[in-house]
Write a protein that holds these residues in place. Structure first.
Motif, PDB file in Angstrom:
ATOM      1  N   GLY A 315      39.631  44.555  42.267  1.00 55.14           N
ATOM      2  CA  GLY A 315      39.604  44.006  40.920  1.00 55.14           C
ATOM      3  C   GLY A 315      38.244  43.414  40.601  1.00 55.14           C
ATOM      4  O   GLY A 315      37.217  43.821  41.151  1.00 55.14           O
ATOM      5  N   PHE A 316      38.233  42.424  39.719  1.00 56.78           N
ATOM      6  CA  PHE A 316      36.963  41.877  39.250  1.00 56.78           C
ATOM      7  C   PHE A 316      37.075  40.367  39.090  1.00 56.78           C
ATOM      8  O   PHE A 316      38.107  39.843  38.661  1.00 56.78           O
ATOM      9  CB  PHE A 316      36.584  42.507  37.906  1.00 56.78           C
ATOM     10  CG  PHE A 316      35.108  42.713  37.729  1.00 56.78           C
ATOM     11  CD1 PHE A 316      34.322  41.712  37.172  1.00 56.78           C
ATOM     12  CD2 PHE A 316      34.512  43.887  38.132  1.00 56.78           C
ATOM     13  CE1 PHE A 316      32.958  41.892  37.020  1.00 56.78           C
ATOM     14  CE2 PHE A 316      33.156  44.081  37.987  1.00 56.78           C
ATOM     15  CZ  PHE A 316      32.370  43.076  37.427  1.00 56.78           C
ATOM     16  N   LYS A 317      35.994  39.669  39.429  1.00 62.66           N
ATOM     17  CA  LYS A 317      35.907  38.233  39.258  1.00 62.66           C
ATOM     18  C   LYS A 317      34.524  37.924  38.699  1.00 62.66           C
ATOM     19  O   LYS A 317      33.512  38.124  39.393  1.00 62.66           O
ATOM     20  CB  LYS A 317      36.119  37.517  40.593  1.00 62.66           C
ATOM     21  CG  LYS A 317      36.069  35.997  40.506  1.00 62.66           C
ATOM     22  CD  LYS A 317      36.279  35.399  41.901  1.00 62.66           C
ATOM     23  CE  LYS A 317      36.209  33.876  41.851  1.00 62.66           C
ATOM     24  NZ  LYS A 317      36.360  33.292  43.210  1.00 62.66           N
ATOM     25  N   THR A 318      34.442  37.512  37.466  1.00 60.77           N
ATOM     26  CA  THR A 318      33.151  37.333  36.792  1.00 60.77           C
ATOM     27  C   THR A 318      32.525  36.013  37.203  1.00 60.77           C
ATOM     28  O   THR A 318      32.505  35.032  36.463  1.00 60.77           O
ATOM     29  CB  THR A 318      33.335  37.386  35.270  1.00 60.77           C
ATOM     30  OG1 THR A 318      34.317  36.414  34.883  1.00 60.77           O
ATOM     31  CG2 THR A 318      33.782  38.765  34.833  1.00 60.77           C
ATOM     32  N   VAL A 319      31.970  36.020  38.398  1.00 60.45           N
ATOM     33  CA  VAL A 319      31.421  34.814  38.984  1.00 60.45           C
ATOM     34  C   VAL A 319      29.928  34.982  39.249  1.00 60.45           C
ATOM     35  O   VAL A 319      29.461  36.080  39.579  1.00 60.45           O
ATOM     36  CB  VAL A 319      32.151  34.470  40.297  1.00 60.45           C
ATOM     37  CG1 VAL A 319      31.948  35.560  41.337  1.00 60.45           C
ATOM     38  CG2 VAL A 319      31.701  33.134  40.854  1.00 60.45           C
ATOM     39  N   LEU A 320      29.168  33.919  39.063  1.00 56.73           N
ATOM     40  CA  LEU A 320      27.808  33.830  39.567  1.00 56.73           C
ATOM     41  C   LEU A 320      27.897  33.113  40.912  1.00 56.73           C
ATOM     42  O   LEU A 320      28.251  31.927  40.960  1.00 56.73           O
ATOM     43  CB  LEU A 320      26.904  33.035  38.618  1.00 56.73           C
ATOM     44  CG  LEU A 320      26.203  33.784  37.486  1.00 56.73           C
ATOM     45  CD1 LEU A 320      27.229  34.295  36.488  1.00 56.73           C
ATOM     46  CD2 LEU A 320      25.194  32.873  36.808  1.00 56.73           C
TER      47      LEU A 320
END
Length: 365
Positions: A315-320
């Motif tokens: 999946g995806f995790k929009t993290v810096l």
């Protein structure tokens, strides 16, 4: 002729020798991962038992890391010492293996029968060829023709931190007239070769740190610095557009090939297209003013062996991410000084580190 009889014995006993190798290959002796410490001990014990069974005086010797295996068979004439290593590299990522790495099996290929399994070609397979040669010679003649010592280590794949101290502490015992190593390659399967030089290595494990915690990219994206960007820039600047390594003073102690050596190598007619084609590649990388054989035999290298940071799950995790890490290795030649190369690398990283970022270097084990 004695040699013919020994070779015939080896051929006749090949199934049994293969079974012994498969037994050793089943031991997951991964030296760099502490979780496999007991398995490295088990591999050393297995070798000690085999060598004692052949009439060697073999023992497992403790070190600050994984144990050494030392064995002696007395005899007259010159004294030879054979070196090998029983440890293997990690097997990740497991999903890329067609068969379990520690369940070795024979496989028919277009190049003949091969053994699939971690360590089969580095270095348990080679190590056992020497053990089996001693076994066959003693079976045919009753004894080895010269004094033979065997020296197996368990940390070659993790930088050999215990090797030099152990050799210094046991110099008298390990001194021999000839030392042999069977952890190299062949130019071609049907072309005999004697390897006369090997490259050294420096490894670097480091982490770039930015924000105090992972950040939401919708709130901080475009404003906050990203450690992965910084890490990528540092790595990209290790080479210039022609493939040369950019560290200060990196090539100062690198010797040039002699004209005679270069001519000999050119006469080998090395087919780099076939060499790369075997692994699905076609275009030589590296120093563009060097021949392919120079690149793999006599030139130093800088390679990225691992890089990670942020979310890498499904999946995806929009993290810096707050940090990003990499593992870099350098193959060294000639008179290159490992400490000098390490210091030049540290300087390169720090010189390319923006404000708000720090770096942490993890000492090699």
């Amino acid at each position: 002729m004695t040699l013919d009889a020994v070779l015939a014995h080896i051929d006749a006993e090949l199934p049994k020798a293969t079974d012994r190798l498969l037994d050793l290959l089943r031991i997951p002796s991964i030296s760099t991962d502490p979780a496999y410490k007991a398995d490295c001990d088990r591999a050393a014990d297995w070798l000690v038992e085999e060598l004692n069974g052949l009439g060697f005086d073999a023992s497992k010797r403790p070190t600050t890391g994984h144990p050494m295996v030392v064995a002696h068979n007395e005899g007259t004439g010159p004294h030879i010492l054979f070196y090998g290593h029983y440890d293997v590299q990690p097997v990740d990522p497991l999903e890329l293996w067609d068969t379990p790495p520690f369940e070795p099996a024979l496989e028919d290929t277009d190049k003949g029968v091969v053994i699939r399994g971690r360590g089969s070609s580095d270095d348990k397979g080679q190590l056992m060829t020497f053990v089996e040669a001693c076994r066959a010679w003693k079976a045919v003649t009753g004894s080895l023709p010269i004094k033979v010592s065997i020296f197996f280590e368990g940390e070659e794949e993790s930088g050999s931190p215990s090797l030099v101290p152990f050799m210094q502490q046991n110099a008298d015992e390990l001194t021999a007239d000839i030392a042999l190593i069977c952890d190299t390659g062949l130019f071609e399967s049907a072309v005999p070769a004697i390897t006369t030089q090997l490259r050294g290595m420096v490894t670097e494990d480091f982490t770039i740190k930015g924000a105090s915690r992972d950040l939401h990219s919708g709130m901080y994206g475009g404003l906050a610095g990203n450690p992965i960007h910084v890490l990528s820039d540092i790595i990209a600047k290790l080479h210039d557009e022609t493939g040369h390594i950019t560290l200060e003073g990196f090539y100062d102690d690198v010797p040039e090939l002699t004209d005679e050596m270069r001519s000999q190598w050119q006469n080998l007619s090395f087919d780099h297209a076939s060499y790369l084609g075997d692994v699905g590649l076609s275009v030589p990388a590296g120093e563009q003013d060097r021949t392919p054989l120079e690149m793999i035999w006599s030139r130093p290298t800088c390679e990225v062996n691992g890089i990670w940071g942020g979310y890498i799950g499904d999946g995806f995790k929009t993290v810096l991410p707050a940090q990003a890490s990499a593992k870099i290795s350098f193959r060294l030649v000639g008179q290159q000084d490992p400490d000098k190369i390490h210091n030049a690398f540290v300087k390169h990283v720090k010189d390319n580190l923006p404000s708000d970022f720090t770096v942490e270097f993890t000492p090699s084990r």
